[in-house]
Design a protein around this motif. Structure first.
Motif, PDB file in Angstrom:
ATOM      1  N   ARG A 156       0.813  -1.218   0.000  1.00  0.00           N
ATOM      2  CA  ARG A 156       0.000   0.000   0.000  1.00  0.00           C
ATOM      3  C   ARG A 156       0.849   1.273   0.000  1.00  0.00           C
ATOM      4  O   ARG A 156       0.310   2.374   0.052  1.00  0.00           O
ATOM      5  N   GLY A 157       2.155   1.119  -0.040  1.00  0.00           N
ATOM      6  CA  GLY A 157       3.042   2.281  -0.069  1.00  0.00           C
ATOM      7  C   GLY A 157       3.206   2.946   1.273  1.00  0.00           C
ATOM      8  O   GLY A 157       3.726   4.066   1.358  1.00  0.00           O
ATOM      9  N   LEU A 158       2.803   2.264   2.348  1.00  0.00           N
ATOM     10  CA  LEU A 158       2.898   2.853   3.694  1.00  0.00           C
ATOM     11  C   LEU A 158       4.238   2.541   4.354  1.00  0.00           C
ATOM     12  O   LEU A 158       4.624   3.195   5.316  1.00  0.00           O
ATOM     13  N   LEU A 159       4.934   1.536   3.845  1.00  0.00           N
ATOM     14  CA  LEU A 159       6.301   1.243   4.266  1.00  0.00           C
ATOM     15  C   LEU A 159       7.201   1.370   3.055  1.00  0.00           C
ATOM     16  O   LEU A 159       6.849   0.906   1.970  1.00  0.00           O
ATOM     17  N   ARG A 160       8.340   1.978   3.263  1.00  0.00           N
ATOM     18  CA  ARG A 160       9.264   2.165   2.149  1.00  0.00           C
ATOM     19  C   ARG A 160      10.682   1.830   2.566  1.00  0.00           C
ATOM     20  O   ARG A 160      11.021   1.895   3.738  1.00  0.00           O
ATOM     21  N   MET A 161      11.491   1.501   1.565  1.00  0.00           N
ATOM     22  CA  MET A 161      12.906   1.240   1.810  1.00  0.00           C
ATOM     23  C   MET A 161      13.631   2.562   2.049  1.00  0.00           C
ATOM     24  O   MET A 161      13.390   3.536   1.347  1.00  0.00           O
ATOM     25  N   SER A 162      14.534   2.561   2.983  1.00  0.00           N
ATOM     26  CA  SER A 162      15.379   3.733   3.168  1.00  0.00           C
ATOM     27  C   SER A 162      16.344   3.827   1.984  1.00  0.00           C
ATOM     28  O   SER A 162      16.576   2.833   1.276  1.00  0.00           O
ATOM     29  N   GLU A 163      16.911   5.005   1.792  1.00  0.00           N
ATOM     30  CA  GLU A 163      17.839   5.197   0.667  1.00  0.00           C
ATOM     31  C   GLU A 163      19.039   4.266   0.789  1.00  0.00           C
ATOM     32  O   GLU A 163      19.495   3.672  -0.193  1.00  0.00           O
ATOM     33  N   THR A 164      19.538   4.098   2.015  1.00  0.00           N
ATOM     34  CA  THR A 164      20.694   3.221   2.238  1.00  0.00           C
ATOM     35  C   THR A 164      20.359   1.782   1.891  1.00  0.00           C
ATOM     36  O   THR A 164      21.123   1.091   1.212  1.00  0.00           O
ATOM     37  N   ALA A 165      19.185   1.322   2.371  1.00  0.00           N
ATOM     38  CA  ALA A 165      18.777  -0.056   2.096  1.00  0.00           C
ATOM     39  C   ALA A 165      18.564  -0.287   0.602  1.00  0.00           C
ATOM     40  O   ALA A 165      18.895  -1.347   0.074  1.00  0.00           O
ATOM     41  N   LEU A 166      18.011   0.709  -0.083  1.00  0.00           N
ATOM     42  CA  LEU A 166      17.784   0.582  -1.524  1.00  0.00           C
ATOM     43  C   LEU A 166      19.104   0.478  -2.273  1.00  0.00           C
ATOM     44  O   LEU A 166      19.262  -0.365  -3.167  1.00  0.00           O
ATOM     45  N   ARG A 167      20.081   1.327  -1.901  1.00  0.00           N
ATOM     46  CA  ARG A 167      21.402   1.263  -2.547  1.00  0.00           C
ATOM     47  C   ARG A 167      22.032  -0.113  -2.355  1.00  0.00           C
ATOM     48  O   ARG A 167      22.567  -0.709  -3.285  1.00  0.00           O
ATOM     49  N   GLU A 168      21.962  -0.626  -1.121  1.00  0.00           N
ATOM     50  CA  GLU A 168      22.574  -1.920  -0.828  1.00  0.00           C
ATOM     51  C   GLU A 168      21.873  -3.057  -1.576  1.00  0.00           C
ATOM     52  O   GLU A 168      22.527  -3.972  -2.090  1.00  0.00           O
ATOM     53  N   SER A 169      20.544  -2.998  -1.638  1.00  0.00           N
ATOM     54  CA  SER A 169      19.791  -4.049  -2.323  1.00  0.00           C
ATOM     55  C   SER A 169      20.071  -4.032  -3.824  1.00  0.00           C
ATOM     56  O   SER A 169      20.224  -5.084  -4.451  1.00  0.00           O
ATOM     57  N   LEU A 170      20.128  -2.844  -4.412  1.00  0.00           N
ATOM     58  CA  LEU A 170      20.460  -2.729  -5.838  1.00  0.00           C
ATOM     59  C   LEU A 170      21.862  -3.269  -6.099  1.00  0.00           C
ATOM     60  O   LEU A 170      22.086  -4.009  -7.062  1.00  0.00           O
ATOM     61  N   GLY A 171      22.808  -2.884  -5.237  1.00  0.00           N
ATOM     62  CA  GLY A 171      24.186  -3.351  -5.400  1.00  0.00           C
ATOM     63  C   GLY A 171      24.281  -4.866  -5.322  1.00  0.00           C
ATOM     64  O   GLY A 171      24.969  -5.496  -6.135  1.00  0.00           O
ATOM     65  N   ASN A 172      23.565  -5.456  -4.343  1.00  0.00           N
ATOM     66  CA  ASN A 172      23.579  -6.920  -4.203  1.00  0.00           C
ATOM     67  C   ASN A 172      22.997  -7.598  -5.436  1.00  0.00           C
ATOM     68  O   ASN A 172      23.535  -8.601  -5.925  1.00  0.00           O
ATOM     69  N   ALA A 173      21.881  -7.043  -5.936  1.00  0.00           N
ATOM     70  CA  ALA A 173      21.216  -7.643  -7.109  1.00  0.00           C
ATOM     71  C   ALA A 173      22.124  -7.571  -8.334  1.00  0.00           C
ATOM     72  O   ALA A 173      22.217  -8.532  -9.112  1.00  0.00           O
ATOM     73  N   ILE A 174      22.798  -6.449  -8.517  1.00  0.00           N
ATOM     74  CA  ILE A 174      23.707  -6.288  -9.662  1.00  0.00           C
ATOM     75  C   ILE A 174      24.891  -7.242  -9.543  1.00  0.00           C
ATOM     76  O   ILE A 174      25.271  -7.917 -10.508  1.00  0.00           O
ATOM     77  N   ARG A 175      25.464  -7.320  -8.342  1.00  0.00           N
ATOM     78  CA  ARG A 175      26.630  -8.198  -8.141  1.00  0.00           C
ATOM     79  C   ARG A 175      26.280  -9.666  -8.371  1.00  0.00           C
ATOM     80  O   ARG A 175      27.028 -10.392  -9.027  1.00  0.00           O
ATOM     81  N   GLU A 176      25.130 -10.103  -7.827  1.00  0.00           N
ATOM     82  CA  GLU A 176      24.732 -11.507  -7.994  1.00  0.00           C
ATOM     83  C   GLU A 176      24.479 -11.848  -9.456  1.00  0.00           C
ATOM     84  O   GLU A 176      24.841 -12.925  -9.932  1.00  0.00           O
ATOM     85  N   ARG A 177      23.857 -10.912 -10.189  1.00  0.00           N
ATOM     86  CA  ARG A 177      23.599 -11.147 -11.620  1.00  0.00           C
ATOM     87  C   ARG A 177      24.924 -11.220 -12.390  1.00  0.00           C
ATOM     88  O   ARG A 177      25.117 -12.095 -13.248  1.00  0.00           O
ATOM     89  N   ARG A 178      25.839 -10.299 -12.053  1.00  0.00           N
ATOM     90  CA  ARG A 178      27.137 -10.281 -12.753  1.00  0.00           C
ATOM     91  C   ARG A 178      27.901 -11.583 -12.498  1.00  0.00           C
ATOM     92  O   ARG A 178      28.437 -12.189 -13.434  1.00  0.00           O
TER      93      ARG A 178
END
Length: 235
Positions: A156-178
Motif C-alpha cells: 500500500r506504499g505505507l512502508l518504504r525502503m530507506s535510501e541506504t537499504a535501496l542502494r545496498e539491495s540494488l548493489g547486491n542484485a547487480i553483483r549476484e547477476r554479474r
C-alpha cells in the motif's frame, strides 16, 4: 483500556521495547520506514491474543488498537480509520458476515487479515470473496504475522525502503547477476562504459547510480530495469 478496548499508547506500550544505543527498531533493522502514521486494529474476543498482537506490532511504531468485547466492535470501526484490520473469523455473539459488512461500510479503504482457530474451505472461500488480504490459522508464529503485516503495508506504499537499504539491495542484485554471468568488474566496465571504481562502489551500496547508469548496467547484464527492481522488491 475501557469497555473492552485496548487503546494504542506508544509511551507505555513500548516502554520495555525501547532500543538502547546502537540498536534499531525492527523496521529500521530491515531498512524500512513508515511513510506516514500507520494505524492497525485487532478484533478478537480473546483479550490475551489482543495483547500479544498489540505487543508484537507496536515496537514498529505502528499505532495498534485492540477490541475484545463484541459489543464494542462496530462503534470502534465507526470512530477511527485504520490501514489494517486483523480480524478473528469466529467471534461469539457476532456473525462473520455482519462484521465484514461493518468493515466494508465504515472502513472501505482498510486491508483485512483474517485469523482463525477453525480453518475450513468455506471460511477461506468467504474470505476470498470478501477480498481479504490474507488468511492465517491459529496457532501461528508472531514473526509470520509481522511479515504479513509488513508485506501488506509495503503493497500500500505505507512502508518504504530507506535510501541506504535501496542502494545496498540494488548493489547486491547487480553483483549476484554479474557473478551468475561469470563477468568480472573489469568486463562489466568495458560492456557498460562505466568506470570500474564506480561500478565497485555501486555494488557495495556506497554510491547511488543515476537512471542512465542503471540502464547501462542492465544492458550489460542482459536484463530490463524492471527486472532489476523486481529482484530488489522480492528481497
Amino acid at each position: 483500556m475501557t469497555n473492552g478496548v485496548i487503546a494504542s499508547d506508544p509511551v507505555t506500550a513500548v516502554a520495555d521495547e525501547q532500543p538502547t544505543e546502537g540498536q534499531k527498531r525492527p523496521l529500521e533493522a530491515n531498512g524500512l520506514y513508515c511513510a506516514s502514521e500507520v494505524r492497525i486494529l485487532v478484533l478478537d474476543d480473546d483479550q490475551s491474543v489482543c495483547r500479544v498482537m498489540q505487543a508484537a506490532l507496536t515496537p514498529n511504531d505502528y499505532k495498534v488498537d485492540a477490541v475484545f468485547e463484541p459489543a464494542e466492535m462496530e462503534a470502534v470501526l465507526r470512530r477511527q480509520a485504520y490501514h489494517v484490520i486483523i480480524l478473528d473469523y469466529v467471534i461469539p455473539g457476532l456473525e462473520t458476515a455482519q462484521v465484514l459488512d461493518w468493515i466494508r461500510e465504515h472502513q472501505p479503504d482498510t486491508s483485512i487479515i483474517v485469523v482463525t482457530a477453525y480453518p475450513s474451505i468455506d471460511s477461506a472461500l468467504n474470505c476470498l470473496r470478501a477480498r481479504t488480504y490474507d488468511y492465517l490459522t491459529k496457532p501461528f508464529q508472531i514473526a509470520h504475522l509481522q511479515r504479513i503485516v509488513t508485506r501488506c503495508l509495503e503493497s500500500r506504499g505505507l512502508l518504504r525502503m530507506s535510501e541506504t537499504a535501496l542502494r545496498e539491495s540494488l548493489g547486491n542484485a547487480i553483483r549476484e547477476r554479474r557473478k551468475g554471468l561469470s563477468l568480472t568488474l573489469a568486463e562489466m566496465a568495458k560492456r557498460t562504459g562505466v568506470s570500474l571504481g564506480y561500478l565497485s562502489q555501486i555494488e557495495l551500496g556506497k554510491n547511488s547510480a543515476s537512471i542512465e547508469t542503471l540502464y547501462r548496467i542492465c544492458l550489460g547484464l542482459g536484463m530490463k530495469m524492471s527486472e532489476l527492481f523486481e529482484t530488489v522488491q522480492k528481497t
